[in-house]
Design an enzyme around this catalytic site. Structure first.
Site, PDB file in Angstrom:
ATOM      1  N   ASP A  82       0.841  -1.202   0.000  1.00  0.00           N
ATOM      2  CA  ASP A  82       0.000   0.000   0.000  1.00  0.00           C
ATOM      3  C   ASP A  82       0.876   1.251   0.000  1.00  0.00           C
ATOM      4  OD1 ASP A  82      -1.949   1.914   0.272  1.00  0.00           O
ATOM      5  OD2 ASP A  82      -2.461   1.410   2.357  1.00  0.00           O
TER       6      ASP A  82
ATOM      7  N   LYS B 218       1.624   7.957   0.461  1.00  0.00           N
ATOM      8  CA  LYS B 218       2.059   8.008   1.857  1.00  0.00           C
ATOM      9  C   LYS B 218       3.438   8.647   1.955  1.00  0.00           C
ATOM     10  CE  LYS B 218      -0.257   3.778   3.465  1.00  0.00           C
ATOM     11  NZ  LYS B 218      -1.085   4.397   4.512  1.00  0.00           N
TER      12      LYS B 218
ATOM     13  N   ARG C  83     -11.021  -0.617   2.252  1.00  0.00           N
ATOM     14  CA  ARG C  83     -12.481  -0.756   2.251  1.00  0.00           C
ATOM     15  C   ARG C  83     -13.008  -0.956   0.835  1.00  0.00           C
ATOM     16  NH1 ARG C  83     -12.672   4.965   5.263  1.00  0.00           N
ATOM     17  NH2 ARG C  83     -10.624   4.150   5.844  1.00  0.00           N
TER      18      ARG C  83
END
Ligand code: BES
Ligand code: ZN
Ligand code: ZN
Length: 485
Positions: free
Chosen positions: A255, A262, A336
């Site tokens: 991720d 990030k 999600r």
């Protein structure tokens, strides 16, 4: 390491271990040449059998020098005995000795198996990429013999050993770097479950496209790695239990955050953003390995979240398999998006009565709970109570959070049915509310946010620093305590 149960201590044992409860030391009948020496030496070291105490020293036995380890369990439960096993192997793993004999004449079969579990679980390490280990740094222990345990110990051990194998699969998947484990190789590493009787189904990009999994595929579209949906079905009831229990895992093999990228510091941690999927795979291995009398399906949504010219943009609207549309405000809230399609597909395909999903979903859960508990969110008090009970027996801690309309409102979107993040505050709860929108009526569902639990920067009682295997024992116990006859 080979682990066996025997009546006699092998002559060759060079580590001899004893499990001592509180107040047991004075009367413990040490089967050694000089039992009194062991007792007084242990006392001099202030060992009194309290939970967590341990003490190692050398003694003369049969004309040679052996290591004697005494481990305290106080008045503890099975988890204390597992910890004692973990402490034992941690003390001698690389000490040069080869064979441990663990005296279990004073233990029930279950507790003897618990100590062996602790030894096996704590013994796992990932040395694959260490090419310069000296001999002295490599594990020397090759066998554990549990001596004098009663008749039920072996059958208890067969079960616990299968559970340990599941935990170790999870750790392997989680600890491997993201250039090694990506959706396709994750699936490959689970194929061996077929040998245990697990039915494996794999969907690729095209099939998911046809099913309309726009949310999951939207996350994956910035990566050159194709996505996978992996289903592992174990039915130990021979068709008797009609509706299965479903476990669904977030498997983001890396991720980066996508376009909402990030910060660089610590980004390497995101190789374990597939900890939910890893736990599901490990739990399926444990259940099939011990031939659980239950009908369980494990589903993993596997993608890599990367930024590139084809990556999805903040503000994009995607259509999930359920037909509901989602405005992707932040591409880093991707778990999600993966789960919502995996959850919908799970319900359409298997009609489960219960669903538990596991995900390293939010940093906010670490702000709330640190590394002590995973967050539990559920539409069912019944399922929550079952899970909380299994958390107690497994040692995989859970803490329940609220859900409700006021939180749900926070993810309404101006342009679509919902957006993928809320505003400030309650970040773990709004993530759970998002998932709940994909749960069908009459399905008892729980979401476990395991972001703080899949990995540990320090060693624990039954795991080395790194991947913990969190969730496997919890799911195994949930099934054992509720869904098996
Ligand atoms: N994988 C992360 C959550 C995470 C963070 C796991 C730290 C383990 C350690 C997840 O995909 C994520 O990035 N969540 C965002 C959500 C936010 C954009 C609403 C987060 O928690 O910051
Ligand atoms: Zn993210
Ligand atoms: Zn993530």
């Amino acid at each position: 390491m080979e682990i066996r149960f025997e009546n006699q201590r092998p002559e060759s044992s060079d580590v001899i271990a004893f499990i001592i409860g509180s107040k047991e030391l004075d009367d413990y009948d040490f089967p050694l040449d000089n039992p009194e020496f062991v007792r007084t030496t242990a006392k001099e070291a202030r060992f009194n059998g309290s939970d967590g105490q341990s003490f190692l020293f050398f003694a003369q036995q049969g004309g040679k020098s052996v290591r004697v380890v005494v481990l305290g369990v106080g008045t503890g439960d099975a988890l204390s005995y597992e910890k004692a096993g973990g402490t034992l192997i941690a003390k001698v793993q690389t000490c040069g000795a080869q064979s441990i004999a663990l005296h279990a004449e004073n233990l029930s079969g279950t507790l003897a198996a618990s100590v062996a579990y602790g030894v096996k679980a704590k013994n796992w390490r990932m040395d694959e990429y260490k090419t310069k280990l000296t001999d002295a740094q490599k594990p020397s222990i090759t066998s554990l013999t549990v001596v004098g345990a009663n008749d039920e110990a072996q059958s208890e051990w067969d079960k616990m050993s299968a559970i340990a194998d599941g935990v170790m699969l999870t750790r392997e998947l989680v600890a491997e770097p993201a250039n090694v484990i990506y959706p396709e190789t994750f699936v490959e590493r689970c194929q061996h479950l077929a040998d245990l009787g697990v039915k494996i189904t794999v969907l690729g990009d095209e099939e998911m496209e046809e099913l309309g999994m726009g949310a999951l595929l939207g996350v994956s579209q910035g990566s050159i790695r194709p996505a996978r949906l992996l289903a592992m079905h174990w039915d130990g009831t021979g068709g008797k239990q009609k509706r299965p229990v479903a476990f669904v895992g977030k498997g983001v093999t890396f991720d980066t955050g996508g376009i909402s990228i990030k910060p660089a510091g610590g980004m390497e941690d995101m190789k374990w953003d597939m900890g939910g999927a890893g736990a599901v795979a490990g739990a399926m291995k444990a259940l099939a390995g011990r031939k659980a009398n239950a009908n369980v399906v494990g589903i993993c949504g596997l993608v890599e979240n990367m930024p590139d010219g084809n990556a999805q943009r903040p503000g994009d609207v995607v259509t999930s398999m359920s037909g509901q549309t989602i405005e992707v405000i932040n591409t880093d809230a991707e778990g999600r998006l993966v789960l919502c399609d995996a959850l919908h597909w799970a319900q359409e395909t298997y009609n489960p009565e219960y669903i538990v999903n596991l995900a390293t979903l939010t940093g906010a859960i670490i702000v709330s709970l640190g590394h002590e508990y995973a967050g539990l969110f559920s539409n069912s008090d019944e399922l929550s109570e079952k899970l909380l009970a299994s958390a107690e027996t497994s040692g995989d801690g859970l803490w329940r959070f609220p859900l409700g309309k006021a939180y749900d409102k926070l993810i309404n979107s101006q342009i679509a049915d919902m957006k993928n993040i809320g505003s400030r505050g309650a970040g773990s709860i709004t993530a759970a509310q998002f998932l709940q929108r994909f749960i069908q009526k009459d399905v008892k569902w729980a979401h476990l946010d395991i972001a703080g639990m899949a990995w540990d920067d320090k060693a624990g009682p039954t795991y080395a620093k790194g991947a913990t295997g969190f969730g496997v024992r919890l799911l195994n116990n949930l099934v054992a305590e509720n869904f098996e006859d």
